[in-house]
Enzyme design. Structure first.
Site, mmCIF file in Angstrom:
data_model
loop_
_atom_site.group_PDB
_atom_site.id
_atom_site.type_symbol
_atom_site.label_atom_id
_atom_site.label_comp_id
_atom_site.label_asym_id
_atom_site.label_seq_id
_atom_site.Cartn_x
_atom_site.Cartn_y
_atom_site.Cartn_z
ATOM 1 N N LYS A 92 0.641 -1.348 0.029
ATOM 2 C CA LYS A 92 0.072 -0.053 -0.159
ATOM 3 C C LYS A 92 0.857 1.503 -0.207
ATOM 4 O O LYS A 92 0.564 2.247 -0.638
ATOM 5 C CB LYS A 92 -0.895 -0.178 1.245
ATOM 6 C CG LYS A 92 -1.554 1.074 1.581
ATOM 7 C CD LYS A 92 -2.546 1.718 0.651
ATOM 8 C CE LYS A 92 -3.060 3.039 0.886
ATOM 9 N NZ LYS A 92 -4.338 3.477 0.227
ATOM 10 N N CYS A 134 -3.446 11.351 1.419
ATOM 11 C CA CYS A 134 -2.688 10.186 1.172
ATOM 12 C C CYS A 134 -1.380 10.270 0.751
ATOM 13 O O CYS A 134 -0.557 9.975 1.472
ATOM 14 C CB CYS A 134 -3.690 9.171 0.574
ATOM 15 S SG CYS A 134 -5.321 9.118 0.880
HETATM 16 N N1 SAJ Z 1 -2.076 14.849 -8.619
HETATM 17 C C1 SAJ Z 1 -1.286 15.531 -9.577
HETATM 18 N N2 SAJ Z 1 -0.945 14.856 -10.784
HETATM 19 C C2 SAJ Z 1 -1.237 13.627 -11.085
HETATM 20 C C3 SAJ Z 1 -2.241 12.894 -10.142
HETATM 21 C C4 SAJ Z 1 -2.527 13.605 -9.166
HETATM 22 O O1 SAJ Z 1 -0.856 16.646 -9.227
HETATM 23 O O2 SAJ Z 1 -1.013 13.411 -12.224
HETATM 24 C C5 SAJ Z 1 -2.461 15.514 -7.372
HETATM 25 C C6 SAJ Z 1 -3.828 15.551 -7.266
HETATM 26 O O3 SAJ Z 1 -4.312 16.886 -7.848
HETATM 27 C C7 SAJ Z 1 -4.016 15.841 -5.677
HETATM 28 C C8 SAJ Z 1 -3.194 14.660 -5.413
HETATM 29 O O4 SAJ Z 1 -2.115 14.553 -6.478
HETATM 30 O O5 SAJ Z 1 -3.594 16.973 -5.166
HETATM 31 C C9 SAJ Z 1 -3.562 13.290 -5.169
HETATM 32 O O6 SAJ Z 1 -4.433 12.906 -5.903
HETATM 33 P P1 SAJ Z 1 -4.810 11.518 -6.465
HETATM 34 O O7 SAJ Z 1 -6.210 11.532 -7.265
HETATM 35 O O8 SAJ Z 1 -3.801 10.770 -7.170
HETATM 36 O O9 SAJ Z 1 -4.940 10.577 -5.112
HETATM 37 P P2 SAJ Z 1 -5.876 10.535 -3.674
HETATM 38 O O10 SAJ Z 1 -4.808 11.162 -2.567
HETATM 39 O O11 SAJ Z 1 -7.134 11.256 -3.854
HETATM 40 O O12 SAJ Z 1 -5.868 9.023 -3.551
HETATM 41 C C10 SAJ Z 1 -4.975 7.898 -3.478
HETATM 42 C C11 SAJ Z 1 -5.166 7.041 -4.225
HETATM 43 N N3 SAJ Z 1 -3.761 6.207 -4.530
HETATM 44 C C12 SAJ Z 1 -3.320 5.837 -5.784
HETATM 45 O O13 SAJ Z 1 -3.664 6.329 -6.681
HETATM 46 C C13 SAJ Z 1 -2.076 4.937 -5.751
HETATM 47 C C14 SAJ Z 1 -6.115 6.036 -3.795
HETATM 48 O O14 SAJ Z 1 -6.343 4.780 -4.512
HETATM 49 C C15 SAJ Z 1 -5.834 5.650 -2.550
HETATM 50 O O15 SAJ Z 1 -7.011 4.922 -1.694
HETATM 51 C C16 SAJ Z 1 -5.704 6.965 -1.670
HETATM 52 O O16 SAJ Z 1 -4.524 7.528 -2.384
HETATM 53 C C17 SAJ Z 1 -5.400 6.503 -0.050
HETATM 54 O O17 SAJ Z 1 -6.172 6.478 0.961
HETATM 55 O O18 SAJ Z 1 -4.078 6.085 0.041
#
Ligand code: SAJ
Length: 420
Positions: free
Chosen positions: A207, A261
Site C-alpha cells: 500500500k 494520502c
Molecule cells: N495529482 C497531480 N498529478 C497527477 C495526479 C494527481 O498533481 O498526475 C495530485 C492531485 O491533484 C491531488 C493529489 O495529487 O492533489 C492526489 O490525488 P490522487 O487522485 O492521485 O490521489 P488521492 O490522494 O485522492 O488517492 C490516493 C489513491 N492512490 C493511488 O492512486 C495510488 C487512492 O487509490 C488511495 O486509496 C488513496 O490515495 C489512499 O487512501 O491512500
C-alpha cells in the site's frame, strides 16, 4: 475457530468506513457502523450522509431504512471487525497511530473467540503483527489462535469510491494462513476484482509503495513542467506524446500534491526505513515546492506594487471533491498575500476553509488575475466573456491545463498554463 460471518462491525465511518459499511450491508451482512462522532452516528441513523460520493447517499438511505446498517458510538459484538480510521502524520512527519490504537482498544473490549479483525487503514510495515496484535490481545484472546487478524489496505480513489470499492483488485494479508483465508472469503463477497493473498506486512508495504509510486511520478511531471516552461516547450504536449510509448506512463503536473494520502503516506516508509530514503524525501520536496512555483508565476503576471486582486479558483485538493486537507491552495494563498496581493477565494463544493469562501462571481469581480488551482467542472465550463467582464485585468493562470486556451485568448485574456 468458527469463521461464519453474518454480523460485521465497521469502526470508523469516514471516507472508507462508511462506503465499506454500506456496501457490506447491501450484500446482506448485518452491519454495525461505529464512529466516535455522535453527530455523524445520528446523521447516518437518519439515513443521511455529507460525503460527495456518487451513489453513497442513496445506498446509505436504503440500507439504513431496511435495517442492514445501524450506527453506534462504540463497537458492539460481531463476527468480524473492520477498522478504517485515519492515520495522519505528526509535525515531525512520524506516523500518528493514535486512532488505530484507540479503535483497537475499543474492539478488544468486545472481541470473542472465532472473530476476524481486519485493518484497512494505511499503516507502517509491521503495525498489524506488532502494535495492533498486542492491543487486541489485551482482550485475553490470542491472535491466530482465538481470533483471525489481517490487513487489507483500502485502495479507492476519492471521487469514485463506490465503483472502485467493488471493482478494484484487493490485497489481503493475514498474520497467518488461516487469517488470510478468512479475510479473503469476506472480501470476495463484495469485490468484483481479484483479491490477492499475502502476508500482513507485505500488504502494508504494498500500500505504501502504491502511493509513493504516484508521488514520485507526480514529482517527475512537476520537474518536467518547470524545465519545459523555461524552455518554452509545452509539457502537456510532451506528456501526451511520451505516453504513446507502451512503457511510459507520465503523470500530470499541477499546483502540488494534496489530500490525506499521497503526500502523507511516503513518510510512513521513511520512518520505518533503516537506510536513507533520498528519492522519497526529494519527491516530497519537489511536490511541496509547487505552490511557490504557482504563486510566483501568477505574481509575475500582475503588478505587485499596486496590491493586485487575485482570485483563487478551487481550494479542494483535487477536482470534484470537497476535501481540502493538505490542499496546495492554502500555501498559494498565503504566498500571494505575503507578496501584498488581495486574495479572493472561491470553491463551489467547499463551505468551510481557513479563508472565507465567496462565489465565483464575487471572486472574479475587479480581479487583476485568477489562478485556477482545482479543475472542478464549473471552472472548465466557465465562459471567458463573462469572466472578462467581471475582472479588472484579463490575466489567468491555469495550473491544470483544463481551460481551452484559444477561446480565452480570443476574448483578450493573457492565459498562461503551468508548464507551457
Ligand atoms: N495529482 C497531480 N498529478 C497527477 C495526479 C494527481 O498533481 O498526475 C495530485 C492531485 O491533484 C491531488 C493529489 O495529487 O492533489 C492526489 O490525488 P490522487 O487522485 O492521485 O490521489 P488521492 O490522494 O485522492 O488517492 C490516493 C489513491 N492512490 C493511488 O492512486 C495510488 C487512492 O487509490 C488511495 O486509496 C488513496 O490515495 C489512499 O487512501 O491512500
Amino acid at each position: 475457530m468458527t469463521s461464519q460471518i453474518n454480523e460485521i462491525c465497521v469502526v470508523g465511518l469516514g471516507y472508507i468506513g462508511l462506503p465499506t459499511a454500506a456496501t457490506l450491508a447491501s450484500r446482506g451482512f448485518n452491519v454495525i457502523g461505529v464512529d466516535i462522532n455522535q453527530r455523524l452516528v445520528e446523521q447516518i441513523n437518519r439515513g443521511e450522509t455529507s460525503m460527495e460520493e456518487s451513489g453513497l447517499d442513496a445506498l446509505v438511505k436504503d440500507v439504513v431504512k431496511s435495517g442492514w446498517l445501524k450506527a453506534f458510538s462504540t463497537p458492539q459484538e460481531a463476527d468480524a471487525f473492520i477498522i478504517a480510521v485515519p492515520t495522519p502524520i505528526t509535525l515531525k512527519k512520524r506516523p500518528d497511530l493514535r486512532y488505530v490504537k484507540a479503535a483497537a482498544r475499543s474492539v478488544a473490549t468486545c472481541l470473542r473467540r472465532g472473530n476476524l479483525v481486519v485493518l484497512e487503514s494505511t499503516v507502517p510495515p509491521g503495525t498489524t503483527t506488532g502494535a495492533l496484535r498486542k492491543i487486541l490481545e489485551t482482550s485475553g484472546l490470542t491472535a491466530g489462535c482465538d481470533f483471525h487478524l489481517a490487513h487489507c489496505p483500502e485502495r479507492v480513489l476519492p471521487g469514485d469510491i463506490m465503483r472502485e470499492i467493488r471493482e478494484n483488485d484487493r490485497i489481503v494479508g493475514g498474520i497467518d494462513e488461516a487469517s488470510t483465508q478468512v479475510a479473503l472469503s469476506l472480501y470476495k463477497t463484495f469485490v468484483k476484482g481479484n483479491v490477492f493473498a499475502t502476508s500482513a506486512t507485505v500488504a502494508e508495504t504494498t500500500k505504501l509503495a502504491e502511493n509513493i509510486y504516484r508521488d514520485v511520478n507526480i514529482a517527475l511531471a512537476n520537474e518536467l513542467s518547470n524545465v519545459c516552461s523555461q524552455l518554452g516547450v509545452d509539457v502537456w504536449e510532451v506528456i501526451k506524446l511520451a505516453n504513446k510509448h507502451p512503457r511510459v506512463h507520465l503523470h500530470q503536473p499541477g499546483p502540488g500534491v494534496g489530500g490525506h494520502c499521497i503526500g502523507v503516506v511516503p513518510w510512513f516508509l521513511v520512518s520505518a526505513a533503516h537506510s536513507p530514503t533520498p528519492l522519497i524525501r526529494l519527491t516530497r520536496k519537489i511536490n511541496g515546492a509547487q505552490p511557490e512555483v504557482v504563486a510566483n508565476k501568477v505574481l509575475d503576471m500582475v503588478d505587485a506594487a499596486k496590491s493586485p486582486k487575485i482570485a483563487v479558483l478551487g481550494v479542494a485538493y483535487k477536482a470534484n471533491v470537497r476535501d481540502t486537507r493538505e490542499t496546495p491552495a492554502l500555501p498559494i494563498i498565503q504566498l500571494l498575500e505575503k507578496a501584498g496581493a488581495k486574495v479572493s477565494v472561491t470553491d463551489q463544493l467547499v463551505q468551510e476553509f481557513t479563508y472565507p469562501i465567496c462565489s465565483l462571481e464575487e471572486a472574479l469581480a475587479g480581479a487583476d488575475a485568477f489562478v485556477l488551482v482545482t479543475d472542478h467542472r464549473q471552472y472548465r465550463q466557465m465562459d471567458p466573456q463573462w469572466a472578462g467582464k467581471l475582472m479588472r485585468t484579463k490575466n489567468a493562470l491555469d495550473t491544470r491545463n483544463c481551460l481551452k486556451a484559444i477561446e480565452w485568448q480570443k476574448t483578450g485574456f493573457r492565459l498562461e498554463r503551468l508548464g507551457a
